[in-house]
Scaffold this motif. Structure first.
Motif, PDB file in Angstrom:
ATOM      1  N   GLY A   1       4.455 -10.262   3.413  1.00 40.00           N
ATOM      2  CA  GLY A   1       3.373  -9.284   3.395  1.00 40.00           C
ATOM      3  C   GLY A   1       2.043  -9.952   3.745  1.00 40.00           C
ATOM      4  O   GLY A   1       1.906 -11.179   3.642  1.00 40.00           O
TER       5      GLY A   1
ATOM      6  N   PHE B   1       9.561  -7.473  -2.409  1.00 40.10           N
ATOM      7  CA  PHE B   1       8.335  -6.804  -2.849  1.00 40.10           C
ATOM      8  C   PHE B   1       7.794  -7.485  -4.102  1.00 40.10           C
ATOM      9  O   PHE B   1       7.293  -6.847  -5.017  1.00 40.10           O
TER      10      PHE B   1
ATOM     11  N   GLU C   1       5.008  -8.915  -5.405  1.00 42.55           N
ATOM     12  CA  GLU C   1       3.590  -8.905  -5.083  1.00 42.55           C
ATOM     13  C   GLU C   1       2.883 -10.084  -5.764  1.00 42.55           C
ATOM     14  O   GLU C   1       3.473 -10.757  -6.618  1.00 42.55           O
TER      15      GLU C   1
ATOM     16  N   LEU D   1       3.756  -1.618  -6.182  1.00 46.60           N
ATOM     17  CA  LEU D   1       3.174  -2.114  -4.935  1.00 46.60           C
ATOM     18  C   LEU D   1       1.655  -2.186  -5.039  1.00 46.60           C
ATOM     19  O   LEU D   1       1.024  -1.333  -5.695  1.00 46.60           O
TER      20      LEU D   1
ATOM     21  N   THR E   1      -0.306  -3.233   0.255  1.00 45.45           N
ATOM     22  CA  THR E   1       1.054  -3.052   0.788  1.00 45.45           C
ATOM     23  C   THR E   1       1.323  -1.585   1.086  1.00 45.45           C
ATOM     24  O   THR E   1       1.928  -1.245   2.106  1.00 45.45           O
TER      25      THR E   1
ATOM     26  N   ASP F   1      -0.345  -0.867   4.268  1.00 46.05           N
ATOM     27  CA  ASP F   1       0.394  -1.503   5.374  1.00 46.05           C
ATOM     28  C   ASP F   1       1.632  -0.678   5.747  1.00 46.05           C
ATOM     29  O   ASP F   1       2.018  -0.607   6.915  1.00 46.05           O
ATOM     30  N   ASN F   2       2.278  -0.093   4.733  1.00 48.08           N
ATOM     31  CA  ASN F   2       3.548   0.612   4.984  1.00 48.08           C
ATOM     32  C   ASN F   2       3.379   2.093   5.289  1.00 48.08           C
ATOM     33  O   ASN F   2       4.358   2.776   5.603  1.00 48.08           O
TER      34      ASN F   2
END
Ligand code: F6R
Length: 261
Positions: free
Chosen positions: A134, A141, A143, A157, A161, A164-165
Motif C-alpha cells: 500500500g 491489509f 495497516e 482500513l 487505503t 486508494d481502493n
C-alpha cells in the motif's frame, strides 16, 4: 532481502511468473499465495500465457487468498474471492476446489480467521506468497502499527487505503468497506518465499521505508527484513527513493542465473 530493479511492470510480471513456473516444475502441487489490486495483474497475465503455451502445468497447483473485505458477499464483483476467481483461477484453469480463502461473510469473523490460519497450516503452508504494497506500507491489509507477529484477524482500513481502493468501487469511497480479514504479518512471514512487487512513483516512499528503513510496525512491509527469503521487485519509479539502488542493480546484474530469485 533481495531487491531487483526492473524496467517496468511487464518485466516485473514476467520475472515473477517465471519464478512461480520454476517452483511449479519442482513442486507441482505448490501452494501459491496471491494478492489482489492492480500491481500483480502483469504476473497473472504472464503466468496464464505460460500455461497456454505449455511452459508450465498448473493442474495440481493450489491458490491461497491473502485478504478479504468483511461484509461483501462472496459473489460481489469486488469481493477478493470474485476478483481472484476472475483474474487468477479462471485464466489459469484452476478449479475452486484448489482455492483456500477466509469467509468474509462469516458471522463469527474471529472464528473464520482462526479457521483460515489452521487451514493454511494443514495445507502444508504457503510456498510462495505474492505481495503488493500500500502507499502507506501495508502488506495484505496489515495497516500501519499492525503487530509484526499478528495472525489472521479483522482490521480496519485507513482512510488512505479506502481512498486508494475507491477506483474499484466506481470511484465512490463510501462503497469501500471499512473492515477486512487479512493474513497477519506473522502468518505472512511463515510462507517459504515472499515476493513483493511494487510499481509506480506513488510506491517509492513505502519501498524506501520497507527496504532501507528500520523494522517498524509503522511500515508493516518492513517486516520482510525479518524473512530469510524475501524478494522485492520494483520498477524504476518505485525504486527512485532507494539510496542503495546502484548496489541492488550491480548485485542482480552479476547474479548467477541458476540461483533464480
Ligand atoms: C490486496 C493486498 C494489498 C495490495 C495493496 C496495493 O490483496 O494485499 O496489500 O497489494 O493495497 O494495491 P495496488 O496493487 O492496487 O496498488
Amino acid at each position: 532481502m533481495e531487491v531487483v530493479i526492473v524496467a517496468d511492470a511487464k518485466a516485473g510480471g514476467e520475472l515473477i511468473a517465471e519464478t512461480m513456473a520454476q517452483l511449479l516444475r519442482r513442486k507441482p502441487d505448490a501452494l501459491l499465495g496471491v494478492a489482489t489490486g492492480s500491481t500483480p495483474l502483469p504476473i497473472y497475465q504472464a503466468l496464464a500465457a505460460k500455461v497456454r503455451n505449455g511452459a508450465v502445468d498448473v493442474s495440481r497447483a493450489r491458490i491461497a487468498q491473502l485478504d478479504e473485505y468483511v461484509g461483501l458477499p462472496a459473489d460481489h464483483p469486488e469481493s477478493y474471492h470474485s476478483v481472484l476467481r476472475r483474474e487468477v483461477l479462471e485464466p489459469l484453469g484452476i478449479g475452486m476446489d484448489a482455492f483456500l480463502g477466509p469467509d468474509g461473510a462469516a458471522e463469527d469473523v474471529q472464528g473464520a480467521c482462526e479457521a483460515y490460519d489452521r487451514e493454511l497450516a494443514e495445507a502444508g503452508g504457503v510456498d510462495l506468497q505474492l505481495l503488493g504494497i500500500g502507499t502507506d506500507g501495508h502488506i495484505g491489509f496489515n495497516e500501519p502499527c499492525s503487530s509484526l507477529v499478528s495472525r489472521t484477524r479483522i482490521k480496519t482500513l485507513t482512510e488512505q487505503t479506502r481512498a486508494d481502493n475507491a477506483r474499484f468501487f466506481d470511484g465512490d469511497v463510501d462503497q469501500v468497506p471499512h473492515h477486512v480479514i487479512t493474513q497477519g504479518i506473522g502468518t505472512i512471514l511463515e510462507a517459504r518465499h515472499l515476493v513483493l512487487l511494487a510499481t509506480g512513483e506513488n510506491k517509492a516512499d513505502a519501498i524506501a521505508a520497507t527496504v532501507e528503513g528500520p523494522v517498524a510496525a509503522v511500515c508493516p512491509a518492513s517486516a520482510l527484513q525479518l524473512h530469510p527469503h524475501a524478494t522485492v521487485v520494483v520498477d524504476e519509479a518505485a525504486a527512485s527513493k532507494l539510496k542503495f539502488a546502484d548496489y541492488f542493480r550491480r548485485t542482480y546484474a552479476s547474479k548467477p542465473e541458476w540461483q533464480g530469485l
